[in-house]
Design a protein around this motif. Sequence first.
Motif, mmCIF file in Angstrom:
data_model
loop_
_atom_site.group_PDB
_atom_site.id
_atom_site.type_symbol
_atom_site.label_atom_id
_atom_site.label_comp_id
_atom_site.label_asym_id
_atom_site.label_seq_id
_atom_site.Cartn_x
_atom_site.Cartn_y
_atom_site.Cartn_z
ATOM 1 N N LEU A 117 0.775 -1.168 0.044
ATOM 2 C CA LEU A 117 -0.079 0.077 0.059
ATOM 3 C C LEU A 117 0.740 1.039 -0.125
ATOM 4 C CD1 LEU A 117 -2.815 -0.832 2.316
ATOM 5 C CD2 LEU A 117 -2.943 -1.002 0.049
ATOM 6 N N CYS A 203 -4.689 -3.751 -3.488
ATOM 7 C CA CYS A 203 -5.295 -3.290 -2.400
ATOM 8 C C CYS A 203 -6.070 -4.773 -1.645
ATOM 9 C CB CYS A 203 -6.609 -2.506 -2.507
ATOM 10 S SG CYS A 203 -5.960 -0.664 -2.894
ATOM 11 N N THR A 241 -12.720 -3.893 3.509
ATOM 12 C CA THR A 241 -11.279 -3.309 2.923
ATOM 13 C C THR A 241 -11.587 -3.161 1.565
ATOM 14 O OG1 THR A 241 -10.718 -5.778 2.765
ATOM 15 C CG2 THR A 241 -10.164 -4.459 4.722
ATOM 16 N N ILE A 244 -11.083 0.294 0.021
ATOM 17 C CA ILE A 244 -9.939 1.073 -0.078
ATOM 18 C C ILE A 244 -9.489 1.145 -1.533
ATOM 19 C CG2 ILE A 244 -7.173 0.830 0.437
ATOM 20 C CD1 ILE A 244 -8.073 -0.748 2.942
ATOM 21 N N SER A 245 -9.839 0.192 -2.378
ATOM 22 C CA SER A 245 -9.447 0.216 -3.848
ATOM 23 C C SER A 245 -10.301 1.490 -4.418
ATOM 24 C CB SER A 245 -9.687 -0.968 -4.457
ATOM 25 O OG SER A 245 -11.026 -1.361 -4.475
#
Length: 255
Positions: A117, A203, A241, A244-245
């Motif tokens: 990341l 991600c 999660t 996040i991308s």
Amino acid sequence: MAAAAVSLFSAKSITAIPKLKPFLFDFHVSPPFSLSFAVAANTTTNFTLWSRKPRRNPTAPAAAMLFPQNPVFSDTCAAIISGSIALSVLRLWQETAKRGLFDQKLNRKLVHISIGLVFMLCWPLYSSGYRGAILAAITPGVNIMRMILIGSGLWKDEATVKSMSRYGDYRELLKGPLYYATTITLACAFYWRTSPIAIAAICNLCAGDGFADIVGRQFGGQKLPYNKNKSIAGICIIFPTLDISKRVRRLFSVS
């Protein structure tokens, strides 16, 4: 393109039916599939049956290049900066592993989550073309060579082994860590930051898989019926999660 006009009634039929005389008898069809006719004099009513919006031309996200006047030098500096940042983060986790600040498996997952990341956040420093993609892929590409050399025993690096292996065996680096570095390298070289595929892949690989293991070990009492090594809590943490991308993609589109 000219509109096609179809006469619904002839002038003779209008004369025969006085009530229809105030209505205009021309029926227009004009692309994209829009109908229009006049109800009374100087009054036109339009009906749009279906209209396809023009597709936006995909454009590459703007890069926050260091030296826009000299793209080659700028990409070279970006490669040095991103490589230095990734190496610094890796050194940090090596020190924590050496001092035993975290459990070895937890330390490994912290490396797993952070390195990819942090490296990906350096992508806007590069140009959006093929040269930027190749220079960016050098950093994880060098890590591939490190994993092969250390995992095969040709290079002794106990700090790296402790920070990236589950049980302290150097041969473990030829499995998960090697696949990890290879995936990031291929995502850089073939998809790059202009594609959501690369962003989503990294991600999900870093945050999704990393947090799933951490949460699964802490709250994974309820196991999956078809795989006792995986927990429901670990699987469920993957879905948050995934956002996040989307956020990273939005960041690249305005950077």
